[in-house]
Scaffold this motif. Structure first.
Motif, PDB file in Angstrom:
ATOM      1  N   SER A 297       0.871  -1.180   0.000  1.00  0.00           N
ATOM      2  CA  SER A 297       0.000   0.000   0.000  1.00  0.00           C
ATOM      3  C   SER A 297       0.904   1.224   0.000  1.00  0.00           C
ATOM      4  O   SER A 297       1.861   1.284   0.750  1.00  0.00           O
ATOM      5  N   LEU A 300      -2.518   5.880   2.844  1.00  0.00           N
ATOM      6  CA  LEU A 300      -3.382   5.609   3.991  1.00  0.00           C
ATOM      7  C   LEU A 300      -4.811   5.931   3.546  1.00  0.00           C
ATOM      8  O   LEU A 300      -5.055   7.011   2.998  1.00  0.00           O
ATOM      9  N   TYR A 301      -5.719   4.997   3.768  1.00  0.00           N
ATOM     10  CA  TYR A 301      -7.108   5.199   3.331  1.00  0.00           C
ATOM     11  C   TYR A 301      -8.002   5.424   4.540  1.00  0.00           C
ATOM     12  O   TYR A 301      -7.884   4.713   5.540  1.00  0.00           O
ATOM     13  N   LEU A 330      -9.857   2.961   8.988  1.00  0.00           N
ATOM     14  CA  LEU A 330      -8.617   3.445   8.397  1.00  0.00           C
ATOM     15  C   LEU A 330      -7.866   2.194   7.941  1.00  0.00           C
ATOM     16  O   LEU A 330      -7.835   1.203   8.671  1.00  0.00           O
ATOM     17  N   GLU A 333      -2.415   1.181   6.749  1.00  0.00           N
ATOM     18  CA  GLU A 333      -1.392   1.751   7.646  1.00  0.00           C
ATOM     19  C   GLU A 333      -0.269   0.754   7.971  1.00  0.00           C
ATOM     20  O   GLU A 333       0.863   1.178   8.187  1.00  0.00           O
ATOM     21  N   LEU A 336       2.089   0.618   5.125  1.00  0.00           N
ATOM     22  CA  LEU A 336       2.761   1.913   5.030  1.00  0.00           C
ATOM     23  C   LEU A 336       3.795   2.109   6.141  1.00  0.00           C
ATOM     24  O   LEU A 336       4.903   2.564   5.912  1.00  0.00           O
ATOM     25  N   GLN A 359       1.911   8.384   0.788  1.00  0.00           N
ATOM     26  CA  GLN A 359       2.987   8.025   1.704  1.00  0.00           C
ATOM     27  C   GLN A 359       3.801   9.239   2.159  1.00  0.00           C
ATOM     28  O   GLN A 359       4.125   9.388   3.339  1.00  0.00           O
ATOM     29  N   VAL A 362       1.900  11.259   4.679  1.00  0.00           N
ATOM     30  CA  VAL A 362       1.844  10.571   5.973  1.00  0.00           C
ATOM     31  C   VAL A 362       3.182  10.741   6.691  1.00  0.00           C
ATOM     32  O   VAL A 362       3.232  11.089   7.873  1.00  0.00           O
ATOM     33  N   LEU A 376      -1.514   5.107  15.621  1.00  0.00           N
ATOM     34  CA  LEU A 376      -1.432   4.296  14.392  1.00  0.00           C
ATOM     35  C   LEU A 376      -0.708   2.975  14.658  1.00  0.00           C
ATOM     36  O   LEU A 376      -1.128   1.923  14.186  1.00  0.00           O
ATOM     37  N   SER A 380      -2.133  -0.795  14.295  1.00  0.00           N
ATOM     38  CA  SER A 380      -1.437  -1.821  13.501  1.00  0.00           C
ATOM     39  C   SER A 380      -1.241  -3.064  14.344  1.00  0.00           C
ATOM     40  O   SER A 380      -1.490  -4.187  13.899  1.00  0.00           O
TER      41      SER A 380
END
Ligand code: CMP
Length: 403
Positions: A297, A300-301, A330, A333, A336, A359, A362, A376, A380
């Motif tokens: 990825s 970040l969505y 979200l 992440e 990423l 990216q 972020v 974050l 994760s």
């Protein structure tokens, strides 16, 4: 003999209350009589004059209604309230499309604004009629006003319904509205109360997604409607128009984002604004693959509206579903942050509206903030633990993880 001011004020209040009650009871003629009394006592009360004009129109007394709207248009124009003046002129034309005098008035009103407001393409310097218009060059403003349609919506009725497709945005000339959002499986909550001069409905227009909220008239409303065609047509000649609408669109997206996901709350206003300048909005139809298992990825969505399926496929090809992503979710992440490949495919289940942070953004704007970085990382970690627990072969969870 003139009444003492305090007595007149008290009477005005009584007549207005009586008018409101009569309207509620479906007695427009009685309400009209009340508002006429208000105008007698307080001739400068534009809101009462507007009510008189509207009630006359409602009662089919067109000529008289036209006269009242005309009077109002002139008063608004004299006060520099162009938007109100033009709405009044447009209402006359709706009652009497051939009304010559009004057409001339509208033309001279625009011409007057033209000469009064000075140089080419200068931003309007009158009291801002709307936050949207106040930032538009004059020529765009005038071109737009010439094209707008007037709509009137009684208090209590919806103007926009969440989830529907929409092809116009609205500028609120008179009245008040409430913006209400109902997340999936949750209670409705109010996003904003908007008053005269505000605009709404730009999000579906710009992003081509279903309406993100319901907008209800909380009082009788007069609105100017801007269709997508108008915006596109004007946008090609005046890119600044689209820029201004986009800027408001982004601000509302950011507002929605902050409400639906607390992750960015710790950022300062300045940092939030910087992020809002950098995120991209993306709207997708159901069935669109947003993240593909096996790939990395690079963004970040954030899911603002809609729902997504998350599916993992094991080496034998057996698919396993993870819980759906819903509003505020979200993803992207882990890949990423940890530079790992994605082990699940994320696919939209409904029409979705997403914010995408690349990216670079972020790294530059989000991760340096310790609190956000911690949140974050925590997210994760929870997801990695969950993935490990869900995969039958826990040992397989190596170097490639769920989103
Ligand atoms: P649209 O999604 O087309 O229809 C609903 C409208 O509500 C939306 O456009 C915006 O104009 C408005 N809206 C959505 N979110 C907010 C917000 N947070 N504050 C104010 N208005 C909003």
């Amino acid at each position: 003999m003139a009444l003492p001011p305090s007595e007149a004020q008290q009477l005005v209040r009584q007549y207005k209350d009586s008018a409101a009650a009569n309207i509620l009871q479906g007695k427009p003629a009685e309400a009209l009589a009340d508002y006429r009394k208000v105008v007698e006592l307080s001739p400068n009360d534009s809101a009462a004059r507007l009510k008189v004009a509207e009630l006359l129109a409602q009662l089919g007394q067109r000529q008289e209604a036209v006269r009242e709207f005309h009077h109002l248009a002139i008063r608004y124009a004299a006060e520099g309230q162009t938007l109100h003046a033009i709405a009044a002129c447009k209402l006359i034309l709706a009652l009497d499309p051939g009304h010559q005098e009004t057409q001339e008035n509208l033309a001279s009103l625009i011409a007057m604004q033209d000469t009064e407001q000075g140089t080419e393409a200068a931003p309007l310097d009158k009291p801002a009629p709307t936050p949207l218009f106040s930032q538009l060059p004059r020529e765009v403003f005038l071109a737009l006003l010439g094209m707008l349609e007037v709509r009137r919506v009684p208090g209590g009725e919806p103007i926009i319904t969440e989830g529907e497709r929409g092809s116009s945005m609205f500028i609120l000339v008179h009245g008040t509205v409430r913006v209400v959002h109902t997340p999936e499986n949750s209670l409705p909550h109010t996003l904003a109360e908007l008053s005269e001069g505000s605009f709404f409905g730009e999000m579906a227009l710009i992003s081509d997604t279903p309406r993100t909220a319901t907008v209800i008239a909380t009082r009788d409303c007069t609105l100017l409607e801007v269709t997508r065609e108008m915006l596109t047509r004007l946008g090609t000649h005046f890119p600044s128009l689209e820029q201004v609408v986009h800027q408001f669109y982004k601000e509302r997206l950011l507002d929605d984002l902050l409400r639906s996901n607390p992750l960015f709350q710790p950022l300062s206003d300045e940092q939030k604004r910087a992020i809002s300048q950098r995120f991209q909005s993306r709207s997708v139809e159901p069935g669109t693959v947003l993240l593909q298992q096996g790939q990395r990825s690079n963004a970040l969505y954030l899911l603002l509206r809609g729902r997504c399926f998350v599916v993992h496929q094991d080496p034998e090809g057996t698919e396993r579903s993870y819980p759906d992503m819903t509003e505020g979710a979200l993803f992207g992440e882990i890949s990423l942050l940890l530079d790992l490949r994605v082990t699940a495919t994320v696919r939209s289940a409904t029409p979705c509206l997403l914010l995408v942070l690349d990216q670079e953004t972020v790294k530059e704007l989000v991760l340096p903030h310790p609190e956000v970085r911690r949140a974050l990382t925590q997210l994760s970690r929870e997801r990695l633990d969950r993935t490990a627990a869900m995969l039958a072969e826990g040992a397989e969870v190596q170097g490639s993880f769920l989103i």
